[in-house]
Design an enzyme around this catalytic site. Structure first.
Site: not given
Ligand code: IVH
Length: 669
Positions: A113, A115, A117, A224, A315, A408, A411, A426, A432
């Site tokens: 899935e 991640k 942000d 999630y 990542k 600058c 001015c 400046c 200015c």
């Molecule tokens: S599972 C025990 N799934 O990433 C595992 N985390 O360091 C719990 N995050 O603080 C997290 N997308 O906020 C999981 N699909 C995803 C995620 C996800 C983002 C974040 C989450 C967590 C950090 C993991």
């Protein structure tokens, strides 16, 4: 209608609205028009107002916010919120998957899935109702932000179908890129500082004390993880899809936002797909998450101290693109610091269009050795403006180095660069344009003199027209002068003048901060005000006396000395003193007897003052401050979002209500 009928009616309206909300936000399949929806919502709102005792904390009307939080409560997580181990290396992901299979000694399925942000949230539902939402905090305990989470439209307040009676569900709250950009555009127009990125903005928004403001910002949430499931699903993938039926927004398998695979190739394919496609998502992701699907297998793999062994995050590397350098411009900041900025051929990066990049200073430009029309590599860090990390020399067309400027650009004053400093400055502080208007913007900002109703454009216009050349000039602006400006109507001119008058009550420490002395931020200003008590003591302090103040070192001290040795600054300050700004810390001295013999109760939140400042003002003018409305109360100062119970009581007892403006008028007489 009797009470029962009303209750049934409200319940029916709430049920219908919850279902329409889900159809619109989660299923993308609206069943009625926005207008019809609003009408139903208004009907329920009216009933809740009429019968506050029957109103439900999870009512669909709570989506617009309204509840004010004084301070978030820290609460312990029933199940610790762990983090994920992560890696930037595909090889390590392969090793993780192999390790899982080896430990389990049987075939396993993986769920891939995104991640997201944003910020993690844990939500507890009892009998289908959202009870509590906690931030991750340190993993053991988090902050209770339920009122704010209720405003997120994709978080269901009332679940549907066959949901577990008591469970926790976790997910990520984030701000879609479009909402982020809109918010920053608004802030730019209002002269407020910009937010750096959607993640920080989501985190900051979730911790706002005013849930109405949260509602306006457009947060979103993907789920999630479902906990406490005994019978509803055998595995993570199935649990997440079940949560969709209950009303949650979950990733869509058809869009490959979540996928089940039993092979390492399947995992790699998912990683490669999203590394290439992530720029097309409407929100930021910083990687993908891989999890063993079966709950039984998860239990067998177990946890380490910080993270589960059954999950890992891959990542993505920071995104980089190449584009053409069109020109370099030099910006002059409020303090006179010169920042070179690269103007780029517009290019898409991480979901937003990049047109400019900061070059920081002369050394940085020198290091990059920039030539006209170079092809440059641009990277997005955590900052607002992306940075240039390198030049593609193989595409260089010209050897014409781009020089740093010597005077600058605003001015024409020759620039200076002090020993050991990275930045050119400046020195024409008071003459200015961007320095002057920048200083005025800083002076009027919320944390300084909090003068409302004056945006950056208007300040620039006033400067160009010769109406203001320093903060002091604000205090001699007249109604007619304001009305003559474009876009300034009578009402806003009046409000502005009132706000300027009210700033005379702002405490010394904020006035000192507002002066914009280099390196004197909010905290330093507070320390100085507390230590010296008044401006003349501060002005006569020498280096030694300044260094004796807590947290003040050489750099700050010499900046203060330089500031007060400038006769023009001293002239400005004595002008500000003469028109009545506060240049002394509010002692418990009496300013007047204006409020003598009267008791005031303060409720809600205010634009100009904090509650403590209001309290001090009342007391220093001879009044008393009561903690709750009673027969002894004379006035209730009613701020925004005051509790309805207090209002009712005040009305019942015949207490006079004062708005913030009424009060300002009262004490300015
Ligand atoms: S599972 C025990 N799934 O990433 C595992 N985390 O360091 C719990 N995050 O603080 C997290 N997308 O906020 C999981 N699909 C995803 C995620 C996800 C983002 C974040 C989450 C967590 C950090 C993991």
């Amino acid at each position: 209608m009797d009470q029962k009928d009303i209750q049934d009616k409200m319940q029916a309206l709430a049920t219908a609205l919850h279902a329409h909300n889900r159809a619109y936000y989660v299923l993308n399949d609206p069943q009625i028009s926005d207008y019809e929806f609003d009408m139903l919502l208004k009907e329920l709102e009216a009933l809740e107002k009429q019968y506050p005792a029957l109103s439900d904390p999870n009512s669909p009307t709570k989506r617009v916010g309204g509840d004010l939080t004084k301070k978030f409560q820290t609460k312990k997580h029933r199940i610790p919120m762990l983090s994920l181990s992560n890696s930037y290396s595909e090889q390590e992901i392969i090793e993780w998957a192999e390790r899982c299979q080896k430990t389990l000694q049987e075939a396993s399925e993986f769920v891939c899935e995104l991640k997201y942000d944003g910020v993690a949230i844990g939500m507890r539902y009892q009998n289908g109702q959202l009870q509590e939402a906690l931030t991750r905090g340190d993993g053991e305990q988090g902050e209770e932000v339920t009122a704010n989470v209720r405003t997120i439209k994709t978080v269901p307040l009332q679940l549907q179908a066959d949901f577990p009676s008591d469970f926790e569900i976790r997910g990520e709250i984030f701000m879609p890129q479009q909402n982020f950009e809109q918010l920053n555009q608004q802030r730019e127009a209002q002269g407020e500082p910009l937010f750096a990125n959607p993640r920080n903005t989501a985190a900051g928004t979730l911790k706002l004390l005013d849930s109405k403001e949260v509602a306006k910002r457009g947060l979103d949430c993907y789920l999630y993880g479902v906990h406490d499931l005994t019978e509803h699903a055998q595995g993570h993938f199935e649990a997440v899809q079940a949560a969709k039926v209950w009303g949650f927004k979950v990733p869509d398998p058809a869009a490959r936002m979540i996928e089940k695979t039993s092979s390492i190739d399947g995992i790699m394919d998912f990683i490669h797909y999203w590394d290439a496609q992530r720029a097309n998502l409407p929100f930021d992701i910083d990687g993908v998450v891989l999890k063993v699907n079966s709950f039984a297998q998860q239990a067998e793999l177990g946890l380490t101290a910080k993270s589960p062994r059954w999950a890992i995050a891959y990542k993505f590397k920071t995104q980089q693109v190449e584009t053409i350098l069109e020109s370099v411009s030099f910006q002059v900041g409020r303090t006179g610091a010169i920042t070179p900025v690269a103007n780029l051929k517009p290019v898409q990066l991480g979901g937003t269009t990049v047109k400019r990049a900061s070059l920081h200073n002369a050394d940085q430009m020198h290091k990059l050795d920039l030539c006209a029309s170079d092809t440059v590599q641009v990277e997005k860090g955590g900052e607002i403006i992306p940075k240039i990390v390198g030049v593609n020399l193989s595409l260089r067309k010209s050897e014409a180095r781009i020089p740093f400027i010597e005077v600058c650009p605003e001015c024409q004053a020759p620039l200076v660069r002090q020993d050991g400093e990275a930045q050119h400055y400046c020195p024409n502080e008071l003459g200015c344009r961007p320095q002057v208007t920048g200083k005025i913007m800083h002076f009027i900002s919320r944390k300084a003199l909090n003068i409302d109703g004056l945006g950056e454009e208007t300040v620039e216009l006033m400067y160009t027209k010769g109406l203001i050349k320093n903060p002091l000039d604000l205090y001699s602006l007249t109604f007619d002068q304001l009305l003559a400006l474009d876009r300034m109507a009578e009402k806003s001119a009046n409000n502005l003048l009132q706000s300027i008058a009210a700033s005379k009550q702002i405490p010394f420490e904020r006035v000192l901060f507002g002066l914009g002395i280099r390196f004197v931020g909010e905290t330093v200003a507070k320390k100085l005000a507390q230590h010296f008590g008044n401006l003349s003591a501060l002005i006569s302090a020498d280096l030694e006396a300044l260094l004796a103040v807590d947290e003040i070192g050489e750099k700050i001290a010499s900046s203060i000395l330089a500031y007060f040795s400038n006769p023009l600054q001293l002239e400005l300050i004595s002008g500000l003193q003469a028109i009545g700004l506060q240049f002394e810390t509010a002692q418990k001295v009496k300013n007047s007897d204006l409020l003598e013999g009267k008791t005031y109760v303060i409720s809600g939140t205010f634009e100009t003052f904090s509650r403590d400042e209001l309290k001090e003002l009342i007391e220093s003018n001879g009044g008393k401050v009561g903690s709750s409305v009673s027969a002894k109360t004379h006035f209730l100062i009613a701020g925004a979002n005051m509790g309805p119970a207090k209002l009712q009581k005040a009305t019942d007892l015949g207490v006079t209500l004062l708005s913030e403006n009424d009060f300002i008028k009262l004490i300015s007489t």
